[in-house]
Design a protein around this motif. Structure first.
Motif, PDB file in Angstrom:
ATOM      1  N   UNK A  34      46.901  79.473  51.379  1.00  0.00           N
ATOM      2  CA  UNK A  34      45.926  78.389  51.423  1.00  0.00           C
ATOM      3  C   UNK A  34      44.521  78.917  51.154  1.00  0.00           C
ATOM      4  N   UNK A  35      44.178  79.173  49.902  1.00  0.00           N
ATOM      5  CA  UNK A  35      42.845  79.720  49.621  1.00  0.00           C
ATOM      6  C   UNK A  35      41.713  78.723  49.814  1.00  0.00           C
ATOM      7  N   UNK A  36      42.039  77.418  49.868  1.00  0.00           N
ATOM      8  CA  UNK A  36      40.987  76.396  49.938  1.00  0.00           C
ATOM      9  C   UNK A  36      40.899  75.702  51.293  1.00  0.00           C
ATOM     10  N   UNK A  37      41.932  75.796  52.116  1.00  0.00           N
ATOM     11  CA  UNK A  37      41.983  74.991  53.336  1.00  0.00           C
ATOM     12  C   UNK A  37      41.377  75.742  54.517  1.00  0.00           C
ATOM     13  N   UNK A  38      40.592  75.057  55.342  1.00  0.00           N
ATOM     14  CA  UNK A  38      40.032  75.712  56.533  1.00  0.00           C
ATOM     15  C   UNK A  38      41.093  75.912  57.607  1.00  0.00           C
ATOM     16  N   UNK A  39      40.935  76.970  58.387  1.00  0.00           N
ATOM     17  CA  UNK A  39      41.840  77.197  59.513  1.00  0.00           C
ATOM     18  C   UNK A  39      41.518  76.237  60.643  1.00  0.00           C
ATOM     19  N   UNK A  40      42.487  76.051  61.529  1.00  0.00           N
ATOM     20  CA  UNK A  40      42.314  75.181  62.683  1.00  0.00           C
ATOM     21  C   UNK A  40      42.344  76.042  63.945  1.00  0.00           C
ATOM     22  N   UNK A  70      56.807  56.916  61.891  1.00  0.00           N
ATOM     23  CA  UNK A  70      56.324  57.659  63.051  1.00  0.00           C
ATOM     24  C   UNK A  70      54.804  57.670  63.039  1.00  0.00           C
ATOM     25  N   UNK A  71      54.224  57.451  64.202  1.00  0.00           N
ATOM     26  CA  UNK A  71      52.776  57.535  64.358  1.00  0.00           C
ATOM     27  C   UNK A  71      52.455  58.777  65.182  1.00  0.00           C
ATOM     28  N   UNK A  72      51.588  59.630  64.648  1.00  0.00           N
ATOM     29  CA  UNK A  72      51.251  60.905  65.284  1.00  0.00           C
ATOM     30  C   UNK A  72      49.757  60.939  65.553  1.00  0.00           C
ATOM     31  N   UNK A  73      49.389  61.358  66.757  1.00  0.00           N
ATOM     32  CA  UNK A  73      47.981  61.492  67.126  1.00  0.00           C
ATOM     33  C   UNK A  73      47.738  62.891  67.668  1.00  0.00           C
ATOM     34  N   UNK A  74      46.663  63.520  67.209  1.00  0.00           N
ATOM     35  CA  UNK A  74      46.246  64.830  67.712  1.00  0.00           C
ATOM     36  C   UNK A  74      44.799  64.731  68.164  1.00  0.00           C
ATOM     37  N   UNK A  75      44.508  65.347  69.307  1.00  0.00           N
ATOM     38  CA  UNK A  75      43.155  65.351  69.865  1.00  0.00           C
ATOM     39  C   UNK A  75      42.781  66.760  70.272  1.00  0.00           C
ATOM     40  N   UNK A  76      41.507  67.080  70.144  1.00  0.00           N
ATOM     41  CA  UNK A  76      41.038  68.387  70.561  1.00  0.00           C
ATOM     42  C   UNK A  76      39.545  68.493  70.346  1.00  0.00           C
ATOM     43  N   UNK A  77      39.014  69.659  70.602  1.00  0.00           N
ATOM     44  CA  UNK A  77      37.600  69.916  70.379  1.00  0.00           C
ATOM     45  C   UNK A  77      37.440  70.517  68.994  1.00  0.00           C
ATOM     46  N   UNK A  78      36.635  69.893  68.162  1.00  0.00           N
ATOM     47  CA  UNK A  78      36.502  70.358  66.793  1.00  0.00           C
ATOM     48  C   UNK A  78      37.595  69.773  65.909  1.00  0.00           C
TER      49      UNK A  78
END
Length: 602
Positions: A34-40, A70-78
């Motif tokens: 992944x040369x273009x995608x930011x890390x998480x 399917x409905x997926x939700x992710x939450x976090x800081x940043x």
């Protein structure tokens, strides 16, 4: 069905904000460069959902909302990310609503796409043989970074979506027709948030752009409006040139929006209204030209310089900028009696905001986000003009097709593709599939003066499932050309409910939609762009329309039963054949190029 399959992943304590230049491991253990995608921050963890290879960052949940959805939700800081894979088996095309977006399968390492309020829409589909959606998805917010592509190491197709703090996506692997899946995802965005759509927004229109470019005048506009009304064009859209005497193109004169080329504007608009024609006026909303007085007033509040256009992109985060632009645009409806606005280049706000030199919101700004500034600006314009005229219309244009803009637009036009019927077809269909309740307009139709009536009819058939806009000198058309225009515009007007509001099922996105079907209450309309058989099955239709834009005249019907009356008209609307046919045993029915076959059952 509201069955629930839920799981969660705990936030990790590790973090990384550097761009990812190494592989990312997903649930199938294959690495993706992944040369273009930011890390998480914290990486991704498995998330359980029926039949899906899912991973997510932060605290994540998944629930099944319907069979295969399917409905997926992710939450976090940043930044948080949701990622999933499906086997890339029998795949034929990757669909998106972007210009030139539908077709080939990208590689998983391809650069991701950032959508926002003013640029694109967060929706896509992997389409398989038989036009089924192998996987379709949409994100629940407009500002999303998305990636999709083939994983070379495994033959899978990987999707991912990423946004700040909280993200919800819906993933559909139900293997229904991809257009039905996309329609449901667009409905999930909330059609009830769209603007009220005036009837005139679905009526054929005349545009001055290709026919006049900047050489507009009251006499020229009124002449084309009168001729257009006779042919079935109920709206006229006056484009660039009305606000300047300069005819050298460019945008250095934008910003003041004074009707230099349309003197005594209110009287001119009244004369057009007396013809029974609605009137929209063009504005290049973001541009403040360096030759304008507006540049001296608000040019210091700029997101970016655009030297080749002789302008800057205004910064909508400043209430002073929004108030100025709202006043400039609203006067078209409030003072001159216009019926609406063609609001152009809204995507340039997003382009400027994505630049490396985009300034921070300076003193006097009342919001940090450019998207929020754009939303406030469009809301103010919409509020002002509908207060003056509740039926006022606003045209937006691909690629700013986000559902976040639905409250501020009454039509969306395909982006420019002059004299390119196949491109116009593909772009209007692509936008239709993601536009929800908002009418979709074709790019303006133009042609060479020697164009035969059959090809003019084909131009119109190629945009049959949108609202046509015509942009040629109507006074210079031959009798045959005018007859083709009048006939096909009549088809658009008579069958609006089916063509624009019926269920849309375009075939073979991998081939540029060689056949498209729309089904209404008791009418089915089929446009045939290649020598393909037409499905006449089903007991619900009483009228079946087949528009033939292919050089092969022989229309073969399949799957039908019972008898039907047959009428065949040529490109100019002249009857060339009538009779009856037994649908189950019908020989091919000759339909001239640009012609229309009508089948009626009792």
């Amino acid at each position: 069905m509201t069955a629930s399959s839920t799981a969660s992943t705990a936030p990790s304590t590790t973090a990384s904000t550097a761009p990812s230049t190494t592989a990312t491991t997903t649930a199938s253990t294959a690495e993706v460069w992944e040369p273009h995608a930011p890390a998480v921050a914290g990486g991704l963890r498995p998330l359980h959902a029926r039949g899906l290879d899912l991973r997510a960052s932060g605290a994540a949940t998944a629930r099944e909302t319907a069979d295969g959805v399917v409905e997926v939700t992710a939450e976090g800081t940043g930044e948080v990310r949701i990622e999933w894979r499906v086997p890339c088996v029998d795949a034929t095309a990757f669909w998106t609503p972007e210009p030139r977006g539908t077709g080939r399968l990208p590689a998983a390492w391809s650069a991701p796409r950032r959508t926002g309020l003013a640029d694109g829409a967060p929706i896509a589909a992997l389409v398989g043989t038989g036009d089924v959606a192998l996987c379709a998805f949409a994100a629940g917010r407009p500002d999303v970074l998305t990636g999709a592509g083939v994983v070379e190491e495994t033959g899978e197709f990987r999707f991912w979506a990423q946004a700040a703090d909280r993200l919800t996506v819906r993933i559909d692997t139900s293997r229904r027709h991809y257009a039905r899946c996309l329609a449901e995802l667009a409905a999930w965005w909330g059609a009830d948030h769209a603007a009220d759509i005036p009837d005139a927004a679905r009526r054929p229109a005349y545009s001055t752009w290709y026919s006049m470019h900047q050489d507009v005048s009251p006499k020229g506009v009124e002449t084309q409006a009168a001729l257009g009304k006779e042919l079935g064009l109920d709206v006229i859209i006056v484009d660039d040139g009305w606000m300047t005497a300069d005819r050298t193109r460019g945008y250095a004169h934008c910003g003041d929006w004074e009707p230099v080329s349309l003197p005594d504007t209110a009287a001119h608009v009244r004369r057009v209204h007396e013809l029974g024609v609605r009137y929209l006026l063009w504005y290049a909303l973001p541009f403040i030209g360096k030759d304008s007085a507006a540049y001296q007033r608000i040019g210091r509040h700029a997101l970016a310089e655009v030297p080749h256009m002789g302008a800057v992109v205004a910064d909508p985060r400043h209430p002073e900028v929004r108030a100025f632009l709202t006043d400039r645009l609203a006067r078209a409806v409030e003072e001159w009696g216009m019926d609406g606005l063609k609001v152009d280049f809204v995507d340039w706000f997003a382009r400027a905001a994505q630049g490396t030199d985009t300034p921070a919101a300076g003193p006097g700004a009342d919001c940090e986000s450019v998207d929020e500034g754009v939303r406030r600006l469009l809301a103010a314009i919409r509020g002002r003009i509908t207060a003056a005229n509740p039926e006022a219309m606003i045209e937006h244009r691909q690629p700013y097709v986000s559902p976040g803009l639905w409250p501020y637009a009454t039509m969306i036009r395909a982006t420019d593709c002059p004299l390119s019927p196949q491109e116009n077809r593909q772009r209007t269909i692509d936008v239709r599939l993601a536009a929800g309740p908002v009418p979709v307009h074709a790019d303006m139709l133009m042609w060479h003066p020697a164009e035969p009536p059959e090809q003019i009819a084909c131009h119109l058939i190629n945009v049959l499932f949108s609202v046509p806009q015509v942009s040629v000198d109507l006074a210079a058309q031959s009798d045959g050309q005018r007859e083709a225009l009048a006939f096909w515009l009549g088809v658009f007007r008579e069958h609006t409910e089916t063509l624009q509001l019926g269920e849309l099922l375009p075939a073979r996105p991998d081939l540029g939609y060689p056949m498209v079907t729309a089904s209404g209450t008791d009418t089915v309309a089929v446009a045939r762009y290649a020598a393909l058989p037409v499905d006449a099955a089903g007991e619900d239709w009483r009228t079946l329309l087949v528009a033939n834009a292919d050089a092969d005249p022989d229309v073969r019907l399949t799957g039908g039963s019972g008898r039907a009356a047959v009428t065949v008209r040529d490109a100019r609307g002249r009857i060339v054949r009538q009779g009856e046919v037994e649908l189950a045993a019908a020989d091919p029915i000759p339909v001239p190029r640009g012609g229309l076959l009508t089948l009626r059952r009792p």
